[in-house]
Design an enzyme around this catalytic site. Structure first.
Site, PDB file in Angstrom:
ATOM      1  N   HIS A 297       3.975 -13.906   7.265  1.00  9.59           N
ATOM      2  CA  HIS A 297       3.715 -13.286   8.564  1.00  9.59           C
ATOM      3  C   HIS A 297       5.013 -13.048   9.334  1.00  9.59           C
ATOM      4  CE1 HIS A 297       1.532 -11.807  11.951  1.00  9.59           C
ATOM      5  NE2 HIS A 297       2.087 -12.711  12.755  1.00  9.59           N
ATOM      6  N   HIS A 307      10.589 -11.399  18.543  1.00  8.41           N
ATOM      7  CA  HIS A 307      10.441 -12.569  17.658  1.00  8.41           C
ATOM      8  C   HIS A 307      11.722 -12.859  16.890  1.00  8.41           C
ATOM      9  CE1 HIS A 307       6.227 -12.476  18.640  1.00  8.41           C
ATOM     10  NE2 HIS A 307       6.078 -11.278  18.139  1.00  8.41           N
TER      11      HIS A 307
END
Length: 453
Positions: A297, A307
């Site tokens: 992921h 992120h």
């Protein structure tokens, strides 16, 4: 009534959140306008309490399929009737059912039934629970060619619906999803809505998924381990690959060994996942499955500012195992954009490392991650674009595959990036395997903008 009120409130709040725009800078080409997030889709239940809903299928072993569905009536039977002719069911199988509670939410009956043995490349017609509509699916081929559709961070927005329509317009054999399915985020009725949204697609082809951060749904003390809804609704064949967790597993299909890793399960050396993937890679026979594919992921390589660095610790723990096994390609989600890297290992270009692809652009409610860092030259990143879309991996034979990424553009799906891949199992520089000198089947004559990797 309680479920309906909670769902309406959840949708109202999430719609407000999805409408918030962040003033990020796009480094994509100026000749294409980035589309903003779109509204959530609520897919209602229009069948009876005993009829199946949210039907989806997944692979189990070489010749079996798991059929999963939900009924409001928890006493409905967990049986699947199936055959090769519409309306005529020569075989049947009985499975199990479960349910779960999450605070004030109580799920319906969740049914899982394994059917088979099944013939490869064959259309089967089936009915769940002895009533309701007839469904059909086509089993994957036993060998090449085989085609995977790839989409991550799917959600349930108007962009999601657009992506699924584009995916469905061309035949494929298996859909791979590297996490973030429903974006329910603890609002459990959204899991039901998502299941109904994807049913027309997930009931026709096997969907193989792994978890993302939006599946965690952890709450201290009450739900300390998380993944209650994900594990109950989307069980994958982890036991068949020797895994002890639904969060990581592997399977083989059509000459490919596919490993689904868990970004949110322990992965450090000595952990269950580390020891499992080490053992799983040791068992891979590249003569039988020349293509080795991995899904995670949180991406290990990314130039997007969203992120940033979240996959670094997992990369440092496990990357060497994948490198030594000569994994061909690693697909990731999490970052809501598309990006493709060259073959890479330990932050350097390496012809024996896997190609890394981020495909977290399925249509989620949070919108696109528009900001990328400025590239240096030479760059490991070969193509990047903050657009919604999906990917396709067409494996023609034991030597060559064609990767393509298709950008959503309202009613159209536009081919934006392509690359020919050569399996590392054939590389004399990267592997010790010795193949018989047999000519490969001719490949389609396609013009692509990239060199072969």
């Amino acid at each position: 009534m309680e479920k309906s009120c909670w769902l309406n409130l959840s949708l109202h709040l999430l719609t407000i959140l999805s409408a918030i725009q962040h003033p990020l800078i796009s480094h994509a080409s100026s000749d294409y306008s980035r589309h903003p997030p779109r509204r959530l889709i609520l897919t209602p239940h229009r069948r009876s309490h005993s009829d199946p809903q949210q039907v989806h299928i997944s692979l189990v072993g070489r010749d079996r399929m798991k059929v999963s569905w939900i009924t409001d009536d928890k006493s409905s039977s967990s049986v699947v009737e199936y055959g090769k002719t519409p309306g005529k069911y020569d075989s049947s199988a009985t499975g199990e059912h479960t349910s779960y509670r999450y605070f004030f939410y109580s799920s319906g009956g969740i049914h899982h039934v394994e059917i088979g043995p099944l013939e490869a490349g064959t259309v089967y017609y089936y009915r769940c629970g002895g009533s309701g509509p007839e469904f059909s699916f086509k089993t994957p081929p036993s060998t090449f060619p085989i085609e995977f559709a790839l989409v991550g961070d799917l959600g349930q927005t108007e962009w999601t619906a657009s992506t699924l329509l584009h995916v469905n317009r061309t035949e494929y054999d298996v859909l791979l999803l590297p996490g973030d399915l429903s974006y329910a985020d603890s609002h459990q009725p959204l899991w039901d809505s998502f299941g109904r949204l994807v049913e027309p697609y997930a009931s026709r082809r096997p969907w193989m998924v792994t978890e993302g951060n939006h599946e965690i749904e952890m709450f201290p003390i009450i739900y300390p381990h998380g993944f209650t809804a994900f594990n109950s609704r989307w069980p994958m064949p982890f036991q068949e690959s020797g895994s002890t967790s639904n969060l990581y597993y592997s399977f083989e299909v059509g000459g490919c060994h596919v490993i689904m890793l868990g970004s949110y399960a322990e992965f450090d050396e000595g952990s269950d996942q580390y020891e499992w993937v080490k053992g799983d890679l040791d068992k891979v026979d590249r003569r039988r499955t020349p293509w080795l594919i991995v899904l995670i992921h949180a991406p290990w390589y990314s130039t997007n500012l969203a992120h940033e660095g979240e996959g670094d610790s997992m990369r440092k723990a496990i990357e060497e195992l994948l490198y030594q096994a000569r994994v061909d390609v690693v697909f990731a989600g999490h970052v809501h954009a598309y990006e493709r890297f060259t073959r890479v290992y330990n932050n350097k270009a390496d012809g024996c490392g896997p190609i890394h692809v981020t495909i977290g652009d399925g249509g989620n409610r949070e919108g696109l991650a528009l900001a990328f860092e400025k590239l240096t030259h030479p760059s490991l990143s070969m193509y990047r674009e903050p657009s919604f879309g999906h990917g396709r991996l067409r494996i023609f034979n034991h030597t060559h595959a064609l990767w393509s990424w298709h950008r959503n553009n309202d009613s159209d799906s536009l081919l934006a990036d392509t690359l020919w891949l050569q399996s590392l199992s054939l590389s004399k520089q990267c592997t010790h395997y010795q193949w018989d000198d047999q000519p490969s089947p001719p490949l389609p004559s396609l013009t692509t903008p990239d060199d072969e990797l």
